[in-house]
Design an enzyme around this catalytic site. Structure first.
Site, PDB file in Angstrom:
ATOM      1  N   SER A 182      25.100  49.995  39.341  1.00 58.96           N
ATOM      2  CA  SER A 182      25.825  50.606  38.229  1.00 58.96           C
ATOM      3  C   SER A 182      27.184  51.162  38.607  1.00 58.96           C
ATOM      4  CB  SER A 182      24.976  51.710  37.607  1.00 58.96           C
ATOM      5  OG  SER A 182      24.654  52.711  38.561  1.00 58.96           O
ATOM      6  N   HIS A 210      21.879  47.169  33.900  1.00 57.43           N
ATOM      7  CA  HIS A 210      23.279  46.741  33.793  1.00 57.43           C
ATOM      8  C   HIS A 210      23.421  45.227  33.937  1.00 57.43           C
ATOM      9  CE1 HIS A 210      25.019  50.838  33.914  1.00 57.43           C
ATOM     10  NE2 HIS A 210      23.934  51.099  34.617  1.00 57.43           N
ATOM     11  N   LYS A 241      22.360  50.308  26.619  1.00 59.57           N
ATOM     12  CA  LYS A 241      23.589  49.642  27.066  1.00 59.57           C
ATOM     13  C   LYS A 241      23.851  48.435  26.164  1.00 59.57           C
ATOM     14  CE  LYS A 241      22.991  51.677  31.587  1.00 59.57           C
ATOM     15  NZ  LYS A 241      21.940  52.632  31.121  1.00 59.57           N
TER      16      LYS A 241
END
Length: 392
Positions: A182, A210, A241
């Site tokens: 990340s 991610h 996300k």
């Protein structure tokens, strides 16, 4: 000694405030988008994990509002008891099918997903081999599991093999790695990890918080990026996300998921994802399925940003993801530059120890598929002026 003496001894935040370089808790007055209103001023948002820009997608917003209208604001119970909606089951089925595993289960947050998965499947006599730069939730999960924690150097396969070779061949072994790291934007060396796991009879878990929406065919993630989905035992991800919501998930074989459902304390004893968040994630997944070009657009913008920063004379870390770190090295320098960027209209994230080694502080920029080249050029010009003027 008083329990709260440690509170008085903690002076770092106060020191930063006194120097007027404290970087945290800036508040938004607008939606999470490529530009935002933050504390009364327009800022170019280069510090969000809204990778595909779906937090403002009309279909995603409409799904969340419709779900709240139909089901109310919460489920008021755990999935184990009264907190399962048909929508939860549909989302799990769709996630498993899209990523390419037999089954899925959802958790109330991404952090809780790692706590719930790892603490259920690894026990006191097992070993967890953990990349040193893995997310904090993975380390907390290892503690909760009571398994033996072995940390290996970041993306260092020789070090990983050394540790694997030292463990009793009969012991249970789980290699846990971020898919995309990340802070640095690095991608794990999954082909080498798979080879070592097969050699030493270890299982593999990839935290793809991610990676989903960023790598692989249509954003299917890190394992798909390498064509190794069938070789990874457990894939974890988040809704906060690319899926523009809140919550997390696990995909794996049916037997692993079913075991985790019945043995994961963070899952059993937590309220389920509220209807609006579940519906938003489900709608976002539908957009991703229909619009895989968002993922390729994100990749193009990452390459554009890296080249643009290099052309402007800035030192960056090479990677293939929409996370583009700019090196600023020392802590106070990083915070001074971060504040200057914020005042000039660009929001980025300062990354300090322990998230980085001492002397390797950086500014983490991250992109959205909905950014434009013109907006990135505006931001990069500001970054160049601020960073290079500070160096002088």
């Amino acid at each position: 000694m008083s329990l709260f003496d440690k509170c008085d001894a903690f002076t770092l935040a106060r020191d930063f405030r006194e120097k007027d370089i404290y970087p945290y808790f800036h508040y938004l007055e607008s939606r999470q988008d490529t530009t935002v209103i933050m504390e009364g001023k327009r800022r170019i948002m280069l510090g969000s994990n809204n990778y595909l820009g779906l937090t403002v997608h009309e279909e995603v917003k409409a799904a969340a509002m419709a779900a709240a209208e139909e089901y109310g604001t919460g489920c008021s119970g755990s999935r184990f008891l009264n907190g399962t909606l048909k929508m939860h089951l549909e989302l799990e089925e769709e996630l498993a099918a899209y990523i390419g595993k037999e089954a899925a289960m959802t958790f109330s947050t991404g952090f809780q997903s790692n706590l719930g998965i790892i603490s259920a499947i690894a026990g006191r006599n097992d070993y967890i081999l953990c990349d040193r730069e893995n997310h904090a939730s993975i380390y907390d999960a290892c503690r909760l599991s009571y398994a033996n924690l072995v940390r290996y150097k970041h993306n260092d396969m020789e070090d990983l093999e050394k540790h694997l070779a030292a463990i009793d061949a009969k012991a249970g072994k789980l290699i846990v790695t971020d898919g995309v790291f990340s802070m640095s934007g690095d991608i794990c060396k999954l082909p080498e990890i798979v080879a070592l796991a097969e050699k030493y009879d270890a299982a593999i878990m990839v935290d793809d918080a991610h990676g989903f929406g960023v790598l692989g065919r249509g954003g299917r993630g890190t394992a798909d990026h390498f064509g190794l989905t069938d070789k990874v035992d457990v894939i974890m991800g988040t809704f906060s996300k690319s899926l523009a919501s809140l919550g997390g998930y696990m995909v794996a074989s049916e037997r692993i998921v079913d075991f985790t459902r019945h043995n994961s304390r963070p899952f059993i004893f937590s309220a389920s994802i509220p209807p609006a968040q579940c519906a938003a994630a489900k709608a976002a997944l539908g957009v991703i399925r229909r619009e895989p070009e968002r993922v390729s657009r994100l990749s193009q913008l990452g390459a554009y940003m890296r080249q643009g920063l290099k052309d402007r004379g800035l030192k960056i870390k090479e990677a293939e993801t929409p996370i583009v770190p700019i090196y600023t090295y020392e802590m106070e320098d990083t915070l001074v530059i971060n504040k200057a960027l914020y005042e000039a209209g660009v929001f980025v994230n300062p990354v300090l120890p322990p998230a980085t080694p001492p002397g390797e502080c950086l500014l983490r920029t991250s992109l959205m598929a909905t950014h434009t080249e013109a907006l990135l050029d505006e931001a990069m010009d500001i970054i160049k002026d601020v960073v290079l003027s500070h160096e002088r």
